[in-house]
Design an enzyme around this catalytic site. Structure first.
Site, PDB file in Angstrom:
ATOM      1  N   ASP A  25     -55.598 -54.790  85.654  1.00 55.85           N
ATOM      2  CA  ASP A  25     -54.928 -54.564  86.940  1.00 55.85           C
ATOM      3  C   ASP A  25     -55.416 -53.221  87.477  1.00 55.85           C
ATOM      4  O   ASP A  25     -55.956 -52.405  86.727  1.00 55.85           O
ATOM      5  CB  ASP A  25     -53.403 -54.538  86.745  1.00 55.85           C
ATOM      6  N   SER A  26     -55.165 -53.011  88.773  1.00 56.52           N
ATOM      7  CA  SER A  26     -55.520 -51.714  89.356  1.00 56.52           C
ATOM      8  C   SER A  26     -54.728 -50.583  88.687  1.00 56.52           C
ATOM      9  O   SER A  26     -55.149 -49.436  88.744  1.00 56.52           O
ATOM     10  CB  SER A  26     -55.226 -51.745  90.856  1.00 56.52           C
ATOM     11  N   CYS A  83     -53.677 -59.187  88.884  1.00 54.49           N
ATOM     12  CA  CYS A  83     -53.601 -58.442  90.142  1.00 54.49           C
ATOM     13  C   CYS A  83     -53.917 -59.413  91.274  1.00 54.49           C
ATOM     14  O   CYS A  83     -54.970 -60.056  91.265  1.00 54.49           O
ATOM     15  CB  CYS A  83     -54.623 -57.314  90.113  1.00 54.49           C
ATOM     16  N   GLU A 111     -46.876 -46.389  91.466  1.00 55.80           N
ATOM     17  CA  GLU A 111     -47.882 -45.687  90.640  1.00 55.80           C
ATOM     18  C   GLU A 111     -47.469 -44.232  90.405  1.00 55.80           C
ATOM     19  O   GLU A 111     -47.834 -43.633  89.406  1.00 55.80           O
ATOM     20  CB  GLU A 111     -49.267 -45.745  91.308  1.00 55.80           C
ATOM     21  N   CYS A 125     -47.330 -59.351  94.122  1.00 51.99           N
ATOM     22  CA  CYS A 125     -48.032 -58.160  93.646  1.00 51.99           C
ATOM     23  C   CYS A 125     -47.386 -57.850  92.300  1.00 51.99           C
ATOM     24  O   CYS A 125     -46.149 -57.801  92.212  1.00 51.99           O
ATOM     25  CB  CYS A 125     -47.843 -56.992  94.608  1.00 51.99           C
ATOM     26  N   HIS A 128     -47.060 -55.314  90.653  1.00 55.22           N
ATOM     27  CA  HIS A 128     -46.276 -54.068  90.562  1.00 55.22           C
ATOM     28  C   HIS A 128     -44.806 -54.287  90.955  1.00 55.22           C
ATOM     29  O   HIS A 128     -43.931 -53.550  90.507  1.00 55.22           O
ATOM     30  CB  HIS A 128     -46.841 -53.004  91.514  1.00 55.22           C
TER      31      HIS A 128
END
Ligand code: DGL
Length: 272
Positions: free
Chosen positions: A6-7, A69, A153, A187, A189
Site C-alpha cells: 500500500d502507499s 490500495c 498518515e 480506500c 486507510h
C-alpha cells in the site's frame, strides 16, 4: 510468501483481516509511507512507484502480491499485470482490491452505492467500469475525500477535525445520492475512521470495509488456484517494511494492525 503493498498504513487494515482468515501463510508487508499519499499523484507516477514496490516484494520471494490500495488498483494494476509481470516474473501474480469489492457489491444486491475514495480512484471511475461488467444496474455516486489519507498518515484520525471532515464528505455524498443503500470505504486507510463514518451515515445505510471482503476472496482465489496456493510457504511469519523511518511506522502501524510491529526500512529508487 504473500506480499501486501500500500502507499502507507492503509493496507494493514486489509492484512489484519487476511491473517485472521488465513493465518498459516507467511506475509510480507510494504508501505511506501515516505511517498504517501498516492491519491493525487498522476497515474504515471503511481505506476512508477508501484513497479518499484512490487519488484521489491517479488525479489524477496513473494509468489503472490496483493495491492491493498484502491488508488494503485485503479491506476497501475492492469499495466503491472499486462506489461511488467509477463516479461519480468511470468510465474507470479499481482492482484488488486477493486474487482473483488465490485463483485461483493454485486453479490449483495446493492442498488445504489456510495464510493468514498481518493481523487485518483474517483477520476478513474474504475468502479463504474468493473460494475458495468457484472451488475450494470447499480447506480454509483462517488465522493473524493482528499484530506483523509494525509490526516491518517499523520496519525491524526482521533482529532476532532477528522470527524468534521468526514461529516462534510458524507453530507456532499448524501446531498446527491439520497437513495444510497450501501457505502463502500474504497480506500484501505478509511476503516480507521469507521466510527466517524458510522456516526454521520443514516442507520439504514450499510458501510462495507474491504478487509473482510479481500480475506474471503483471497481464500476463494487460493482454493481455485492450487498451483499457487500449494507453492506458498506456511510458516506463519509476518515481516514489515516501510520507506519511512521504522520508529514512526511501528508506532502508527500497530493502531491499524492491532498488534505491535517491528518494521525494517527500505529505500525504493526510480527505475529508468
Ligand atoms: N490506501 C490507499 C487506497 O486504498 C490510499 C491511497 C493514497 O495514498 O492516497 O486508495
Amino acid at each position: 510468501m504473500i506480499g501486501f503493498f500500500d502507499s502507507g498504513f492503509g493496507g494493514l487494515t486489509v492484512l489484519k483481516s487476511v491473517v485472521r482468515e488465513l493465518p498459516e501463510y507467511d506475509y510480507l508487508y510494504l508501505g511506501d509511507n515516505a511517498r504517501a499519499p498516492y491519491g493525487e499523484r498522476s497515474p504515471e507516477m503511481v505506476y512508477e512507484c508501484t513497479i518499484q514496490a512490487v519488484d521489491f516484494l517479488l525479489k524477496k520471494g513473494c509468489l503472490l502480491v496483493v495491492v491493498a490500495c484502491n488508488t494503485v488498483s485503479s491506476g497501475a494494476l492492469r499495466r503491472i499485470q499486462q506489461e511488467f509481470l509477463p516479461g519480468a516474473y511470468p510465474d507470479r501474480k499481482v492482484l488488486g482490491v477493486v474487482r473483488p469489492s465490485a463483485e461483493e457489491i454485486a453479490d449483495r444486491g446493492c442498488r445504489t452505492i456510495g464510493i468514498l475514495a481518493t481523487e485518483g480512484v474517483v477520476r478513474s471511475k474504475i468502479y463504474t467500469e468493473e460494475l458495468e461488467k457484472i451488475s450494470p444496474s447499480v447506480e454509483i455516486f462517488y465522493q473524493a475525500c482528499p484530506l483523509l489519507v494525509p490526516i491518517i498518515e499523520a496519525g491524526k484520525q482521533n482529532e476532532e477535525h477528522s470527524d468534521v471532515v468526514v461529516s462534510e464528505y458524507l453530507g456532499n455524498l448524501f446531498a446527491r445520492g439520497g437513495k444510497i443503500d450501501t457505502i463502500l470505504l474504497s480506500c484501505t486507510h478509511y476503516p480507521i475512521l469507521y466510527d466517524a463514518f458510522r456516526r454521520h451515515t443514516p442507520p439504514h445505510v450499510k458501510i462495507l470495509t474491504q478487509g473482510p471482503i479481500i480475506a474471503r476472496k483471497l481464500r476463494d482465489y487460493l482454493d481455485r488456484h492450487p498451483e499457487i496456493g500449494e507453492r506458498l510457504s506456511r510458516g506463519g511469519t509476518r515481516s514489515f517494511f516501510s520507506t519511512d523511518s521504522p520508529e514512526k511506522f511501528d508506532r502508527l502501524a500497530s493502531v491499524f494492525y492491532g498488534e505491535c510491529i517491528q518494521s525494517m526500512p527500505v529505500t525504493l529508487g526510480f527505475s529508468n
